[in-house]
Structure formats: structure tokens, C-alpha cells
Scaffold this active site. Structure first.
Site, PDB file in Angstrom:
ATOM      1  N   TYR A  24      -1.635  86.830 -21.087  1.00 34.06           N
ATOM      2  CA  TYR A  24      -2.919  86.385 -20.548  1.00 34.06           C
ATOM      3  C   TYR A  24      -3.548  87.475 -19.679  1.00 34.06           C
ATOM      4  CZ  TYR A  24      -6.184  84.034 -17.414  1.00 34.06           C
ATOM      5  OH  TYR A  24      -7.296  83.714 -16.677  1.00 34.06           O
ATOM      6  N   SER A 106     -11.246  83.993  -7.375  1.00 37.89           N
ATOM      7  CA  SER A 106     -11.837  83.383  -8.555  1.00 37.89           C
ATOM      8  C   SER A 106     -12.025  81.879  -8.370  1.00 37.89           C
ATOM      9  CB  SER A 106     -10.936  83.639  -9.769  1.00 37.89           C
ATOM     10  OG  SER A 106     -11.367  82.894 -10.888  1.00 37.89           O
ATOM     11  N   TYR A 129     -18.187  80.529 -11.103  1.00 38.65           N
ATOM     12  CA  TYR A 129     -18.586  80.142 -12.452  1.00 38.65           C
ATOM     13  C   TYR A 129     -19.453  78.902 -12.325  1.00 38.65           C
ATOM     14  CZ  TYR A 129     -15.011  83.075 -14.705  1.00 38.65           C
ATOM     15  OH  TYR A 129     -14.252  84.130 -15.155  1.00 38.65           O
ATOM     16  N   THR A 155     -20.512  85.137 -11.865  1.00 42.24           N
ATOM     17  CA  THR A 155     -20.153  85.649 -13.191  1.00 42.24           C
ATOM     18  C   THR A 155     -20.968  84.944 -14.261  1.00 42.24           C
ATOM     19  OG1 THR A 155     -17.917  86.180 -12.450  1.00 42.24           O
ATOM     20  CG2 THR A 155     -18.264  85.984 -14.821  1.00 42.24           C
ATOM     21  N   ARG A 164      -9.407  84.706 -27.487  1.00 43.40           N
ATOM     22  CA  ARG A 164      -8.301  85.543 -27.022  1.00 43.40           C
ATOM     23  C   ARG A 164      -7.050  85.201 -27.825  1.00 43.40           C
ATOM     24  NH1 ARG A 164      -9.968  84.562 -20.639  1.00 43.40           N
ATOM     25  NH2 ARG A 164     -12.156  85.184 -20.939  1.00 43.40           N
ATOM     26  N   LYS A 254     -22.358  89.337 -11.902  1.00 40.93           N
ATOM     27  CA  LYS A 254     -21.287  90.055 -12.601  1.00 40.93           C
ATOM     28  C   LYS A 254     -21.323  89.747 -14.098  1.00 40.93           C
ATOM     29  CE  LYS A 254     -16.247  90.721 -12.524  1.00 40.93           C
ATOM     30  NZ  LYS A 254     -15.922  90.350 -13.912  1.00 40.93           N
ATOM     31  N   HIS A 278     -16.230  91.814 -18.764  1.00 39.66           N
ATOM     32  CA  HIS A 278     -15.157  90.859 -18.494  1.00 39.66           C
ATOM     33  C   HIS A 278     -13.799  91.433 -18.888  1.00 39.66           C
ATOM     34  CE1 HIS A 278     -15.242  86.543 -17.158  1.00 39.66           C
ATOM     35  NE2 HIS A 278     -13.960  86.646 -17.460  1.00 39.66           N
ATOM     36  N   ARG A 281     -12.549  90.797 -22.432  1.00 42.83           N
ATOM     37  CA  ARG A 281     -11.990  89.472 -22.719  1.00 42.83           C
ATOM     38  C   ARG A 281     -13.009  88.501 -23.284  1.00 42.83           C
ATOM     39  NH1 ARG A 281      -7.184  88.758 -19.870  1.00 42.83           N
ATOM     40  NH2 ARG A 281      -7.521  86.576 -19.348  1.00 42.83           N
TER      41      ARG A 281
END
Length: 380
Positions: A24, A106, A129, A155, A164, A254, A278, A281
Site C-alpha cells: 500500500y 491526513s 478530503y 487535496t 491500485r 494539492k 498523488h 497513485r
């Protein structure tokens, strides 16, 4: 194994962390082309070596958003970082505080805003977020204000999660239900030091800041299912007004790769932008941050503070980003690897390595102050 570089910390983290967690942190989206470009395009930048300059007094400090800091570096937001070590975001925040650089928590960290704030003396940046529940987001912004977070990192490049594939192969986002849980448990048991320190002693195991909207569900599958349905893909530049009205400090957007979007951020009242994909990602195949950065600096560098991330693995890379025009650099995987390998001590050591590498790079390019680093240092 003695860690002498970020690459060494990556290897130590690979040995210590459960496979699904290392993948991850380490992985990107699709074929990981952009992940590779971030590193390769920075490495391809050649610096001009200058000699017989007086470099006896090198100053690495800078000022970002009105605050003086020891290095032109901040720890980027890393989701689920708290699973890499026991109460991992707290450990990383303490290391950043000791080094005199900002830590960015985060929205989807394991530790909550309140927990991190209670464990450090220096206020930290908060990354947002946008989710559909605007009432909860208002409460979250109020919490960040109460914690005296000096900057908000908004973000904008995750309307939907990227594909992913490593997470599918590792079992993090693959087999659902009992089968997936057992697969991850087996991987955790194969790393007994992590299983004891984080799995047994590291609770509560939740996504701290968003735990209230998860309504008691703490499993990784619950979190990823919630993220897929609650992140808001209808977000537009108009929503930046909504955030700006509820946030009184510096607002940093961002996830910008195009000059037109950087201009739109400036027009919408952003104080800064982070040139970022990112970490490779999200949308694979896009420009590296290093390639996108100069155009954005040219377009808005006189209006907003331009930061950058992506592919930064050393102090030399920090100098390269600054030479391309960034005012500051966010590091992500570099500190996540170190956290997974050695906890707070690892993060502190990586920051010390970056400072030492920057000092050598500046000495051998003939500059002594951060504001002297510019494109003249690059062989183009």
C-alpha cells in the site's frame, strides 16, 4: 542493517511490515508509469558543480506561509500511516516537530486530530478530503481550527480512488469478507514484531478523524467501501469557496499538474498549490511533478506559494525541486518507509539525512541560502 538512505529504509520497511501494508505504501496505480517517472525525471536533472565559493555558512531555513522552519520540507499527508507503527502519525508528528518542519495529518490517518494535537507542542498542517456529508466536514474544519492547525492542505485529485492493482494482489483491497481478513491476518502473523507492537498494542484500530461517520465500523474493507461511496466526485472550483468561508488560515490546493488549474486555484483564493500527481497513485501516465512544476511556477509563482511532491527520496531531490521553482517540498514515501522501519527515530533520521544531503548539494553548487537555489543550478 544500517539505514544510510531512504532506499535502505524502504528495504527495512519491506522486511518489517505485513505485505499488504508495505505494498500500500510502496505502490502506485495501474502499471505505475507515473510512479516511476516521478523518480526518474528528478534523477535525470543534472546540477552544475561550482567550486572555490565561500560555503562555510550554509543556512537551510526558509519561511512558508509566514512561519519560519528549519528546512524547506514538510511531511506530506499519508493515509493509514498510523498502521506502519504504533500510533504512527503521533510518532511522525513528534519527529517533524523536533526537526523544525511541518507535519501534515491526513483526513484518513489512523490517529485523530485531537490525539495528534494532544501529543505535540507545535501545531501541524491538516489535509482535507471533501466528502458528501458537508455537516461533518464543517465540524472537521472547526476541529482543525481549534487545534490551531496553521495551514489546510485541500487535496483535489481524488474524485475517485485510482486503480491500485498492488492492493488487489496483496489482499488489502482484493478478496472481501472473511477470506480477505484471514489473508491479511496471515501476513501480519508473518511479521511478529509488527503484530505485537501495532496489531496488539497499537489500538484503537480505526481511521481516527473519520471514525464518527464510519459509525463503529473499523475494518479496512469498511473504510475502503466508505471511501468509494462518500468521497465527492461532484467537487468543482465553486466548492473551494465553501472551504475558504470555513477556513481562516492559509489554504493550499494539492494535486495540481496543469498551469490552467493552478491559475484557477489562485483565482479561487488559494494561498498555495502543491504540484502533485498523488505520488503516482491516481491517474497513471500523466506528467511527473518535476516536469509539470516549471510551467506552474511560471504561471502563478508570483501569486501563490508553489510547493511540490513526487519522487523525492533525498536532500539532493529537494534541491532539484527547489531549482525547478518550488518554494517548498513535501515528502511522503520517504517518511512512511522510515516510520515503518524504525518509528519516530526513523523519521527523525530521514529528516537529518535530507538536511545533510541538502547541505552537501548546496555547498557543491556554490549556494548558501535557500533563496539562492534556482534554475541557474541546473544543466539544461
Amino acid at each position: 542493517m544500517i539505514a544510510a538512505s531512504v532506499a535502505d529504509y524502504r528495504e527495512l520497511a519491506r522486511r518489517r511490515l505485513p505485505h499488504f501494508l508495505f505494498e500500500y505504501i510502496d505502490g502506485g496505480s495501474y502499471a505505475e508509469q507515473t510512479l516511476a517517472r516521478n523518480v526518474a525525471d528528478l534523477a535525470a536533472l543534472a546540477l552544475k558543480q561550482r567550486v572555490l565559493r565561500d560555503v562555510s555558512d550554509i543556512d537551510l531555513s526558509t519561511t512558508l506561509f509566514g512561519a519560519k522552519q528549519a528546512l524547506p520540507v514538510a511531511l506530506a499527508p499519508v493515509g493509514l500511516a498510523g498502521l506502519a507503527a504504533r500510533r504512527g502519525e503521533v510518532q511522525a508528528a513528534r519527529a517533524a516537530e523536533a526537526a523544525g518542519v511541518p507535519f501534515t495529518l491526513s483526513t484518513v490517518g489512523a490517529c485523530s486530530l485531537g490525539e495528534v494535537a494532544s501529543q505535540v507542542q507545535t501545531p501541524f498542517w491538516f489535509q482535507l478530503y471533501m466528502i458528501r456529508d458537508r455537516g461533518f466536514m464543517s465540524d472537521l474544519l472547526a476541529q482543525a481550527q481549534d487545534a490551531k492547525c496553521p495551514a489546510l492542505v485541500f487535496t483535489v485529485d481524488l474524485p475517485l480512488p485510482g486503480a491500485r492493482y498492488r492492493d488487489v494482489r496483496s489482499g488489502l483491497a482484493g478478496a472481501p469478507g472473511f477470506a480477505g481478513q484471514m489473508r491479511r491476518l496471515a501476513q501480519a502473523m508473518a511479521r511478529p514484531a509488527w503484530a505485537w507492537d501495532v496489531g496488539v498494542r497499537g489500538g484503537p484500530h480505526s481511521i481516527g478523524t473519520v471514525a464518527p461517520v464510519l459509525k463503529g465500523k473499523a475494518g479496512l474493507e469498511d473504510f475502503f467501501a466508505w471511501m468509494r461511496t462518500n468521497f465527492d466526485p461532484s467537487l468543482t472550483w465553486r466548492d473551494l469557496d465553501w472551504v475558504r468561508a470555513r477556513w481562516k488560515g492559509p489554504l493550499i490546493v494539492k494535486g495540481v499538474l496543469e498551469a490552467e488549474d493552478a491559475h484557477a486555484a489562485a483565482e479561487a483564493g488559494a494561498d498555495g498549490v502543491v504540484v502533485s500527481n498523488h505520488g503516482g497513485r491516481q491517474l497513471d501516465g500523466v506528467y511527473s511533478s518535476a516536469r509539470a512544476l516549471p510551467r506552474i511556477v511560471e504561471r502563478v509563482g508570483d501569486r501563490v506559494t508553489v510547493l511540490a511532491d513526487g519522487g523525492v527520496r533525498s536532500g539532493l531531490d529537494v534541491v532539484r525541486m527547489l531549482a525547478l521553482g518550488a518554494r517548498g517540498v513535501l515528502i511522503g514515501r520517504a517518511w512512511a518507509y522510515a516510520l515503518g522501519a524504525r518509528g519516530q527515530a526513523g523519521v527523525a533520521h530521514v529528516l537529518a539525512l535530507i538536511a545533510a544531503e541538502m547541505r552537501v548539494a548546496m555547498a557543491l553548487t556554490g549556494v548558501t541560502r535557500i533563496d539562492q537555489i534556482n534554475r541557474d543550478l541546473l544543466e539544461v
